[in-house]
Design an enzyme around this catalytic site. Structure first.
Site, PDB file in Angstrom:
ATOM      1  N   ARG A 113       0.788  -1.203   0.058  1.00  0.00           N
ATOM      2  CA  ARG A 113       0.025  -0.144   0.212  1.00  0.00           C
ATOM      3  C   ARG A 113       0.971   1.128  -0.010  1.00  0.00           C
ATOM      4  O   ARG A 113       0.710   2.133  -0.930  1.00  0.00           O
ATOM      5  CB  ARG A 113      -1.003  -0.188   1.175  1.00  0.00           C
ATOM      6  CG  ARG A 113      -1.898   1.240   1.493  1.00  0.00           C
ATOM      7  CD  ARG A 113      -2.428   0.967   2.865  1.00  0.00           C
ATOM      8  NE  ARG A 113      -2.860  -0.435   3.238  1.00  0.00           N
ATOM      9  CZ  ARG A 113      -3.721  -0.993   2.766  1.00  0.00           C
ATOM     10  NH1 ARG A 113      -4.819  -0.207   2.002  1.00  0.00           N
ATOM     11  NH2 ARG A 113      -4.188  -2.253   2.888  1.00  0.00           N
ATOM     12  N   THR A 114       1.838   1.224   1.087  1.00  0.00           N
ATOM     13  CA  THR A 114       2.587   2.388   1.093  1.00  0.00           C
ATOM     14  C   THR A 114       3.481   2.680   0.039  1.00  0.00           C
ATOM     15  O   THR A 114       3.950   3.816  -0.743  1.00  0.00           O
ATOM     16  CB  THR A 114       3.656   2.477   2.542  1.00  0.00           C
ATOM     17  OG1 THR A 114       2.729   2.343   3.594  1.00  0.00           O
ATOM     18  CG2 THR A 114       4.355   3.717   2.588  1.00  0.00           C
ATOM     19  N   LYS A 143      24.890 -11.135   3.825  1.00  0.00           N
ATOM     20  CA  LYS A 143      23.700 -10.563   4.289  1.00  0.00           C
ATOM     21  C   LYS A 143      24.083  -9.499   5.359  1.00  0.00           C
ATOM     22  O   LYS A 143      23.157  -8.724   5.716  1.00  0.00           O
ATOM     23  CB  LYS A 143      22.833 -11.598   5.125  1.00  0.00           C
ATOM     24  CG  LYS A 143      22.224 -12.795   4.437  1.00  0.00           C
ATOM     25  CD  LYS A 143      21.114 -12.181   3.357  1.00  0.00           C
ATOM     26  CE  LYS A 143      20.682 -13.387   2.494  1.00  0.00           C
ATOM     27  NZ  LYS A 143      21.513 -13.493   1.372  1.00  0.00           N
ATOM     28  N   ARG A 164      11.716   1.856   3.865  1.00  0.00           N
ATOM     29  CA  ARG A 164      10.857   1.083   4.819  1.00  0.00           C
ATOM     30  C   ARG A 164      11.766   0.175   5.538  1.00  0.00           C
ATOM     31  O   ARG A 164      12.075  -0.456   4.920  1.00  0.00           O
ATOM     32  CB  ARG A 164       9.671   0.322   4.251  1.00  0.00           C
ATOM     33  CG  ARG A 164       9.054  -0.441   4.910  1.00  0.00           C
ATOM     34  CD  ARG A 164       7.642   0.293   5.480  1.00  0.00           C
ATOM     35  NE  ARG A 164       6.606  -0.545   6.200  1.00  0.00           N
ATOM     36  CZ  ARG A 164       5.691  -0.073   6.729  1.00  0.00           C
ATOM     37  NH1 ARG A 164       5.149   1.152   6.295  1.00  0.00           N
ATOM     38  NH2 ARG A 164       4.656  -0.850   6.987  1.00  0.00           N
ATOM     39  N   HIS A 192       6.222   6.902  11.079  1.00  0.00           N
ATOM     40  CA  HIS A 192       5.555   6.628   9.695  1.00  0.00           C
ATOM     41  C   HIS A 192       4.967   8.005   9.248  1.00  0.00           C
ATOM     42  O   HIS A 192       3.831   8.256   9.379  1.00  0.00           O
ATOM     43  CB  HIS A 192       4.604   5.491   9.795  1.00  0.00           C
ATOM     44  CG  HIS A 192       3.993   5.252   8.382  1.00  0.00           C
ATOM     45  ND1 HIS A 192       4.581   5.481   7.259  1.00  0.00           N
ATOM     46  CD2 HIS A 192       2.981   4.320   8.101  1.00  0.00           C
ATOM     47  CE1 HIS A 192       3.856   5.003   6.330  1.00  0.00           C
ATOM     48  NE2 HIS A 192       2.876   4.220   6.712  1.00  0.00           N
TER      49      HIS A 192
END
Lengths: 367, 367, 367
Positions: A113-114, A143, A164, A192
């Site tokens: 969505r974001t 990693k 994010r 956020h």
């Protein structure tokens, strides 16, 4: 030979991104709370301590809700309003405001969505996008690369980074590293800020004002970062009244209450959703998050069913009022509410597009 | 009826992609080693055999480091240099050189760094991108499709394919199948030619020359394909001196040493990183890869800690010299080195953008 | 206050997307079968019942093969033919027909072939794309959001939604929710209408006609939705003859046979692939899907090896005929067939691009 030093100084001489926030904000940096009342800033929330003023690390980035004062909010909202017309013109006369600009969406956890909202915003302004949905696998080989190293690589390929991340504080670390602007699209339990901005913008857009608003915050007030940020930002306006309506196990925490007191904002707790709804301009419903209850499924089931926004709430809600929700919605708002004009949550999601268009424009090319 | 045959001949008549490499290369195809010294070409590295010349399969593709002779490298580097200005002009006067071109990034394993670099390169030239991050799941219905079938499908949708694959030799198979150009973005333990090109370009860009360079290769020299390719390519230049500095368990293999001997390139092994650093133009550090050591964690720990680039190395490194690293970096270069102007590794990553812009331009529209 | 109501009515007043299908279709909506013979419409296939006419839910969406009548097919194929020229012009004079339009590819399961085809189609027309490859993880916070809520969010960010879903009927639910057009890119065992369209288009394009075609359907006829849709659509044309060639365990079901009878289409079953191939214009081969056989690996192995298209089939196939396959192909067509001009399956995949370009143009800006 001089080549290495020349290259290094060339890097140092890279122009700083245009600082797009209003000149007032640029001259006197916006403020944040030392005893930050927002989630994820652990150890900072000494409830009794009066919040102190503190300079936000950098302008030119969007890292946390606290960085915006009323003037900054006003400018962002004004530009967001203009973006509605820009979007409407997409087919006939598409915007080229951000033509030639590249946004990297660096997502360490999925939030489609974001991500789509940011990418649509960039496209609607004529910009281009580099997408990374699973940045945890930034390299198949190792990693262990630090976020800072990743940022210094990605900033070589793009003009702005939308991050994010699963760790609170990641966005600030990224912004401290990057030469180009960084927008925090959620960092774990932390911030956020674009959600907070679109929430306040939606109230202004739907009700027509922010001063004098009566706001009912409903659901999980203990863990929901959206309601916490919203309470914080709305406190910047005059004659605000906030009602907290939540199951006992997820009540609003004292840090926010103390902050509201310090700002002279009136608030009260209530267990009567209908009574509150009858008096509010905005009912902001949130989801009760199962994962907060661990093995106490019984407590979760009791909490989630307690305050539902349904037809009965609509019956008492004033005609001019609206219902908001950050989405995704499970069953805390019944679907028969959706067709009521006062159901504002999908318009609220759409406002996320306008807010992100505004921020991208302000950060990349200014007002 | 004639329709089928007509369609088939239409396919055959599709124009070959513009062969963009320099005319000299086009007339006399560039050469590679039969006894290829590069990793992943197993069974080919008979150490004693003198390398023979062999025609590279196709021009118009970028498959392996060996395909480039000095003339080809010069042309690519020249175009890469021009790309710096193209990128700088992105905001005011974005390039439209590749407008209307579509690049498919077909990645069978994640390599976000490489993918973003290619996609940014395409965008900076005005081109468009089709992204596939998990091409292993090319179809939910069947896992068994051959690479060749996938390529013949994807080439119908795009103008150039950038392939990342887990199998050595996959890029060549793709290039042998496709009508459109293919760029190898790494095929397992095999080749990663754009990394090799950007490494050599970085030396030229940072030091100002390639002839006469003194180069220290440090770390895992047995398995690292980047140092092996770099040693191979740098041998095309005059008066090169190479120092190998590595733990005993990951020493440079004989095939490369033999090749350097055959080319008259001076080399020596050393266990004194500081002594080497004091004499070099370039220190190329690499990561010791844990997965190469299996259960011998003790050997890994000993190897990884042995040669670290830190402030002490900077103290003896000549002022004009630089430190390079293919990234990602773990702790084999300490972070306090980053701020030194001689730390070139993030500029090196950025050069990957320019090299890939150059290759895309050369392969799609020529010089 | 009026703002909320105004915003709500503004939403209601949003213009309906241009209904691009031909005016005849618009005036008298295209028809579908109540007793739908197509897979995934369970309970509807009462074999004996004569098919009844039924209004398709909405024009302006592409949901199922049944929604297209001959006139609609003709228009789509005409536009698809024009798209070949548009694509050829991409480099010199790229199309801007869909400039400023945003397509969201909302994929709940991977189907890279279909996704790339749609995204290439959008790009070739100058449009932009928002990609979601793993829409199941639409939000990291909650797995429980309804498809309807997701659609209402995504339609705020885009101009058209291409949906791939694992549940039969999902596309129709999405179309019933969305204000903007929805294209079904496959919904589980249900429909995959753009595949059906490209199959029929390929026959027309390769053979030059649809009336009078002799068509051999080979392989898994019980489960393959492509052959079922193809049989359904081809029945709209005159003088069709269909041969079914399949192992006993995966024979064509009675619903389709009954439908063909009702339409006066001649068909027969055969176990002699060579005999059929010698008489057909089109051999449409399909994959035997292992997952349909559960633990009966023996039945699967017997079925998959039974009808292979190989050189022997080519030997008897008429010169003008073609071999088609929806891809991916495993070993049901041997690779030595690929070089024969009558091997049409990669051209067929390419036709998917033209069909999707045509649909996007028709749905977004009309003829």
């Amino acid at each position: 030979m001089a080549a290495a030093a020349a290259a290094a100084s060339a890097r140092a001489a890279l122009p700083r991104p245009h600082l797009a926030l209003p000149s007032s904000a640029r001259r006197s940096p916006s403020v944040s709370l030392a005893a930050s009342p927002l989630p994820g800033l652990r150890g900072a929330a000494s409830a009794a301590a009066p919040p102190e003023l503190q300079v936000t690390t950098r302008l030119g980035d969007v890292i946390e809700a606290q960085q915006f004062d009323r003037a900054a909010l006003s400018e962002i909202f004004e530009v967001a309003r203009e973006m509605e017309a820009v979007e409407r013109g997409s087919h006939g006369a598409p915007s080229r405001v951000l033509e030639g600009y590249l946004m990297a969406t660096l997502f360490y956890e999925p939030s489609t969505r974001t991500r789509l909202s940011f990418e649509a915003a960039m496209r609607r302004l004529g910009g281009e996008v580099l997408t990374t949905e699973n940045a945890r696998e930034f390299s198949s080989a190792a990693k262990g690369e630090t976020l800072e190293d990743t940022i210094r690589t990605v900033e070589g390929y793009s003009d702005i980074i939308v991050l994010r991340h699963f760790e609170s504080g990641a966005a600030r670390r990224a912004a401290d590293t990057a030469i180009i602007p960084v927008i925090n699209a959620g960092d774990g339990p932390g911030q956020h800020p674009t959600q907070a901005l679109l929430d306040v913008y939606t109230i202004k857009r739907e009700i027509g004002a922010l001063d004098g608003i009566k706001l009912g915050l409903v659901g999980d007030l203990a863990n929901g970062r959206t309601v916490r940020s919203l309470a914080y930002l709305i406190a910047k306006y005059q004659n605000i009244k906030i009602y907290f309506v939540s199951p006992d196990v997820v009540k609003m925490k004292d840090d926010i209450k103390d902050y509201l007191n310090s700002q002279g904002v009136e608030w009260e707790e209530s267990s009567d959703l209908l009574e509150v709804a009858s008096q509010c301009d905005v009912i902001y419903q949130t989801r009760i998050q199962k994962e907060r209850f661990g093995e106490r499924i019984d407590l979760y089931e009791a909490a989630r069913g307690k305050y539902i926004v349904d037809k009965k709430v609509l019956d008492v809600l004033p005609k001019h009022a609206v219902i908001m929700h950050p989405l995704p919605r499970l069953d805390e708002i019944t679907v028969d509410v959706d067709s009521d004009p006062r159901a504002a949550y999908f318009r609220q999601a759409k406002n996320g597009l306008y807010i992100r268009m505004a921020l991208l424009k302000l950060l990349l090319v200014g007002h």
